[in-house]
Design a protein around this motif. Structure first.
Motif, PDB file in Angstrom:
ATOM      1  N   ARG A  86       0.830  -1.212   0.000  1.00 61.74           N
ATOM      2  CA  ARG A  86       0.000   0.000   0.000  1.00 61.74           C
ATOM      3  C   ARG A  86       0.868   1.267   0.000  1.00 61.74           C
ATOM      4  O   ARG A  86       0.467   2.296  -0.533  1.00 61.74           O
ATOM      5  N   PHE A  87       2.076   1.185   0.608  1.00 61.67           N
ATOM      6  CA  PHE A  87       2.962   2.359   0.679  1.00 61.67           C
ATOM      7  C   PHE A  87       4.095   2.283  -0.345  1.00 61.67           C
ATOM      8  O   PHE A  87       4.615   3.320  -0.757  1.00 61.67           O
ATOM      9  N   LEU A  88       4.485   1.068  -0.716  1.00 61.68           N
ATOM     10  CA  LEU A  88       5.607   0.922  -1.655  1.00 61.68           C
ATOM     11  C   LEU A  88       5.134   0.960  -3.104  1.00 61.68           C
ATOM     12  O   LEU A  88       5.856   1.418  -3.993  1.00 61.68           O
ATOM     13  N   LEU A  89       3.923   0.463  -3.324  1.00 63.55           N
ATOM     14  CA  LEU A  89       3.355   0.435  -4.685  1.00 63.55           C
ATOM     15  C   LEU A  89       1.897   0.888  -4.536  1.00 63.55           C
ATOM     16  O   LEU A  89       0.986   0.064  -4.524  1.00 63.55           O
ATOM     17  N   PRO A  90       1.660   2.186  -4.374  1.00 62.31           N
ATOM     18  CA  PRO A  90       0.313   2.650  -4.005  1.00 62.31           C
ATOM     19  C   PRO A  90      -0.762   2.241  -5.017  1.00 62.31           C
ATOM     20  O   PRO A  90      -0.481   2.109  -6.211  1.00 62.31           O
ATOM     21  N   ALA A  91      -1.966   2.042  -4.496  1.00 56.88           N
ATOM     22  CA  ALA A  91      -3.077   1.602  -5.346  1.00 56.88           C
ATOM     23  C   ALA A  91      -3.404   2.638  -6.414  1.00 56.88           C
ATOM     24  O   ALA A  91      -3.915   2.294  -7.485  1.00 56.88           O
ATOM     25  N   ARG A  92      -3.134   3.887  -6.152  1.00 59.18           N
ATOM     26  CA  ARG A  92      -3.410   4.967  -7.109  1.00 59.18           C
ATOM     27  C   ARG A  92      -2.275   5.973  -7.002  1.00 59.18           C
ATOM     28  O   ARG A  92      -2.016   6.511  -5.923  1.00 59.18           O
ATOM     29  N   ALA A 129       7.249 -11.067   1.234  1.00 52.95           N
ATOM     30  CA  ALA A 129       6.482 -10.417   0.151  1.00 52.95           C
ATOM     31  C   ALA A 129       7.222  -9.186  -0.377  1.00 52.95           C
ATOM     32  O   ALA A 129       7.259  -8.942  -1.595  1.00 52.95           O
ATOM     33  N   ILE A 130       7.823  -8.420   0.518  1.00 49.70           N
ATOM     34  CA  ILE A 130       8.586  -7.237   0.081  1.00 49.70           C
ATOM     35  C   ILE A 130       9.786  -7.692  -0.749  1.00 49.70           C
ATOM     36  O   ILE A 130      10.097  -7.106  -1.793  1.00 49.70           O
ATOM     37  N   ALA A 131      10.431  -8.772  -0.328  1.00 52.50           N
ATOM     38  CA  ALA A 131      11.584  -9.289  -1.095  1.00 52.50           C
ATOM     39  C   ALA A 131      11.145  -9.723  -2.491  1.00 52.50           C
ATOM     40  O   ALA A 131      11.863  -9.512  -3.479  1.00 52.50           O
ATOM     41  N   ILE A 132       9.949 -10.310  -2.587  1.00 48.78           N
ATOM     42  CA  ILE A 132       9.438 -10.733  -3.904  1.00 48.78           C
ATOM     43  C   ILE A 132       9.175  -9.501  -4.775  1.00 48.78           C
ATOM     44  O   ILE A 132       9.564  -9.444  -5.944  1.00 48.78           O
ATOM     45  N   GLN A 133       8.526  -8.484  -4.196  1.00 51.26           N
ATOM     46  CA  GLN A 133       8.261  -7.278  -4.997  1.00 51.26           C
ATOM     47  C   GLN A 133       9.569  -6.569  -5.364  1.00 51.26           C
ATOM     48  O   GLN A 133       9.671  -5.973  -6.436  1.00 51.26           O
ATOM     49  N   ASP A 134      10.569  -6.639  -4.499  1.00 51.37           N
ATOM     50  CA  ASP A 134      11.879  -6.060  -4.845  1.00 51.37           C
ATOM     51  C   ASP A 134      12.425  -6.726  -6.108  1.00 51.37           C
ATOM     52  O   ASP A 134      12.946  -6.050  -6.997  1.00 51.37           O
ATOM     53  N   ARG A 135      12.305  -8.061  -6.154  1.00 52.12           N
ATOM     54  CA  ARG A 135      12.840  -8.771  -7.329  1.00 52.12           C
ATOM     55  C   ARG A 135      12.088  -8.367  -8.589  1.00 52.12           C
ATOM     56  O   ARG A 135      12.674  -8.167  -9.641  1.00 52.12           O
ATOM     57  N   VAL A 136      10.752  -8.233  -8.451  1.00 54.63           N
ATOM     58  CA  VAL A 136       9.930  -7.907  -9.626  1.00 54.63           C
ATOM     59  C   VAL A 136      10.168  -6.469 -10.071  1.00 54.63           C
ATOM     60  O   VAL A 136      10.344  -6.194 -11.264  1.00 54.63           O
ATOM     61  N   LEU A 137      10.185  -5.539  -9.130  1.00 50.81           N
ATOM     62  CA  LEU A 137      10.155  -4.113  -9.484  1.00 50.81           C
ATOM     63  C   LEU A 137      11.532  -3.455  -9.505  1.00 50.81           C
ATOM     64  O   LEU A 137      11.686  -2.371 -10.071  1.00 50.81           O
ATOM     65  N   ARG A 150      10.623   4.838  -2.860  1.00 54.30           N
ATOM     66  CA  ARG A 150       9.918   4.545  -1.608  1.00 54.30           C
ATOM     67  C   ARG A 150      10.650   3.471  -0.802  1.00 54.30           C
ATOM     68  O   ARG A 150      10.692   3.509   0.419  1.00 54.30           O
ATOM     69  N   ARG A 151      11.213   2.505  -1.518  1.00 55.05           N
ATOM     70  CA  ARG A 151      11.874   1.377  -0.844  1.00 55.05           C
ATOM     71  C   ARG A 151      13.228   1.786  -0.267  1.00 55.05           C
ATOM     72  O   ARG A 151      13.666   1.249   0.754  1.00 55.05           O
TER      73      ARG A 151
END
Ligand code: SF4
Ligand code: SF4
Length: 376
Positions: A86-92, A129-137, A150-151
């Motif tokens: 919600r804070f690292l990849l905001p919905a909008r 989950a944050i580690a997974i999003q780090d790899r993706v993004l 943000r990260r």
């Protein structure tokens, strides 16, 4: 004697106020759990008094409720509908805005989040989950600049989970319930008569922060009590997934009759993707004002359950609910491995609790496995 990176100390519950203040004094925007609208959500913490003191959550497929505890635990719940994405990849997120200017136009870019973020109350599954999003993004050829900003410098105060919900299966996915990595500071809330927190630094800045708090030296009993609470939590987890071979299991079962059965129940509402802490799909929308003088481009969360998600020229590739549910499950537990070298699931159970019809991924995977054996 000064603390080193790996040292431990004990905090009284009241010292959490000093923790929040110390983070704020270091310029962090402090975010954490609080009770709001009948759920434990994540938002700006102005004080440790905002924490959901004495509340827990009760979760089952399609069901989430908060209930009073008999103690004053600060972190006596599992996970709610929010995750740190919600804070690292905001919905909008507004990406840019343009204004007509005479015959031309001017474009304003958006500033990234300015204050570094401090997350208080991060669970083991959420660190995964944050580690997974780090790899993706961040890990591929195309880095998401807003996510990176943000990260960058985010401070993680993690908390061992001692109250897993009925929907949790992080033990199967390997990310919890204890905190082992990815934290600046890890807390274990001990409730065995004397309410206290065992704190472990996981980085230099975590050690520096711990040094600034009112603590006492940890005794063998404190360390043993924290370890016992984590072990007991792991033992209480009832849901499991056999995760080792899911990629191959799903790949050879793309025509399994179970996809049609689950599609009979699935509303394709996309709730599961919205609450999932690893789902990362986004779309962009261009919106103009009524005068046509201003336009803005907004990035919003997108779901693979939307028909338009697979729209190519001429129409959508995945028109049926069956194909969309199959896409979600096979990506999350199967082809994610090919793309990102890990599972896309951390076993937080949110998609189970927040599915309005109570579809349970662990049950779906088990059903496919069961008749895979029969068919094989
Ligand atoms: S599985 Fe549940 S939450 Fe996900 S789209 Fe279907 S009905 Fe909605
Ligand atoms: S798929 Fe479900 S259990 Fe797995 S990480 Fe996403 S929300 Fe959590």
């Amino acid at each position: 004697m000064p603390l080193t990176e790996s040292e431990t100390a004990v905090l009284e519950p009241d010292a959490l106020e000093a923790l929040v203040s110390a983070l704020r004094a270091r310029g962090y925007r402090v975010l954490g759990p609080m009770l709001r609208d009948g759920a434990i959500v994540y938002d700006d913490l102005s004080s440790a008094a905002d924490l959901p003191i004495g509340w827990t959550d009760v979760q089952q497929p399609g069901r989430y409720r908060v209930e009073r505890r008999e103690d004053a635990a600060r972190f006596g719940y599992a996970v709610g509908p929010h995750s740190w994405k919600r804070f690292l990849l905001p919905a909008r997120l507004r990406v840019w805005r343009a204004r007509r200017d005479g015959d031309g136009f001017e474009i304003d870019g958006e500033e990234a989040e300015s204050a570094p973020l401090a997350f208080v109350g991060v669970r083991g599954c959420e660190i995964s989950a944050i580690a997974i999003q780090d790899r993706v993004l961040l890990g591929g050829r195309h880095v998401d600049a807003d996510y990176a900003a943000r990260r960058d410098g985010a401070f993680v105060v993690a908390v061992d989970c001692f109250e897993p919900a009925d929907t949790c299966f992080c033990v199967s996915m390997g990310g919890g319930p204890g905190i082992t990595a990815g934290h600046d500071l890890a807390l274990s809330e001990i409730l065995d008569g004397e309410h206290r927190f065992l704190a472990r630094a996981g980085s230099q800045r975590g050690a520096e922060l711990l040094r600034a708090l009112p603590t006492r030296r940890a005794a063998t009993d404190d360390v043993a009590a924290a370890a016992a609470a984590v072990e007991a939590a792991a033992g209480r987890m009832t849901r499991t997934v056999e995760a080792g071979d899911l990629r191959d299991l799903l790949a050879r079962n793309l025509e399994h009759p179970r996809w049609e059965q689950v599609a009979q129940r699935c509303l394709t509402c996309g709730n599961c993707t919205m609450v999932c802490p690893t789902c990362f799909c986004t779309n962009v929308e261009d919106v103009s004002d009524l005068t046509g003088m201003e336009v803005e481009r907004v990035r919003i969360w997108e779901s693979c359950f939307a028909v338009d998600h697979s729209f190519l020229h001429g129409g959508s590739v995945r028109q049926s609910g069956r194909s969309r549910y199959r896409q979600w499950l096979t990506h999350k537990f199967g082809t994610w491995h090919d793309q990102f070298d890990s599972s896309g699931c951390v076993g937080c159970g949110r998609c189970i609790a927040w599915c309005p019809v109570g579809i349970d991924v662990t049950e779906e995977l088990a059903a496919i496995r069961e008749s895979d054996g029969a068919r094989g």
